[in-house]
Design an enzyme around this catalytic site. Structure first.
Site, PDB file in Angstrom:
ATOM      1  N   ASP A 216      -7.175  -1.481  -4.267  1.00 15.19           N
ATOM      2  CA  ASP A 216      -8.190  -1.102  -3.279  1.00 15.19           C
ATOM      3  C   ASP A 216      -9.149  -0.054  -3.859  1.00 15.19           C
ATOM      4  OD1 ASP A 216      -6.885  -2.788  -1.469  1.00 15.19           O
ATOM      5  OD2 ASP A 216      -5.712  -1.143  -0.621  1.00 15.19           O
TER       6      ASP A 216
ATOM      7  N   ASP B  78       0.857  -1.182   0.000  1.00 11.57           N
ATOM      8  CA  ASP B  78       0.000   0.000   0.000  1.00 11.57           C
ATOM      9  C   ASP B  78       0.893   1.231   0.000  1.00 11.57           C
ATOM     10  OD1 ASP B  78      -2.447  -1.440   0.163  1.00 11.57           O
ATOM     11  OD2 ASP B  78      -2.209  -1.649   2.319  1.00 11.57           O
TER      12      ASP B  78
END
Length: 166
Positions: A143, A125
């Site tokens: 995401d 991330d």
């Protein structure tokens, strides 16, 4: 006389492939350009930052502190969900983009994060957004695809015109 089969929405899997490539390229960039635990790099100061983190769990680090079984659980979940959504796409008319685009996006997000889980045992991330002084959890392109796809499915279903009666 046999009727020609109607084209289904599996052609939208090209969008899925494009989003997976974008997800993996941006994660590769983040791994090369950023260091974990560094001060976030401002993109839009006060709002958007690049911050490299890794997640062994699911959304919001759910089950990240588990013993490792969650890697394969979430991998199987991603495969199962992607399979169900691919069947849904196969049963959707190609022109129904309000259903097809969100499904293709959700599949892309699931498979993009699946690649990380299988090859690295963690999801990369790097996008961090602040809402005022509140930092939203760090996320990635996969995401975003899942979130936007799910929101699209919900919104399009809420505002869908009623079916024409025969």
């Amino acid at each position: 006389m046999t009727e020609r089969p109607r084209p289904n929405a599996l052609a939208w899997l090209w969008l899925t492939l494009g989003l997976i490539v974008a997800d993996q390229l941006t994660k590769w960039w983040a791994l090369v350009a950023l260091q974990p635990a560094e001060t976030p790099h401002p993109v839009i100061p006060g709002f958007l930052y690049w911050t490299l983190t890794f997640n062994t769990g699911a959304a919001f680090s759910f089950l990240a502190d588990s013993a490792g079984w969650q890697r394969w659980f979430f991998a199987l979940l991603a495969v199962g969900i992607s399979g169900v959504l691919a069947v849904w796409l196969a049963r959707t008319p190609r022109g129904d983009w309000r259903t097809s685009v969100p499904l293709a996006m959700i599949i892309a997000g699931a498979l993009g994060n699946l690649i990380d889980r299988v090859y690295a045992a963690k999801v990369t991330d790097f996008i961090q957004v602040f809402l005022g002084s509140y930092p939203f959890p760090v996320f990635n392109v996969a995401d975003c695809a899942i979130s936007v796809g799910a929101a699209g499915l919900i919104l399009f279903s809420l505002f869908q015109s009623p079916a024409k009666k025969p």
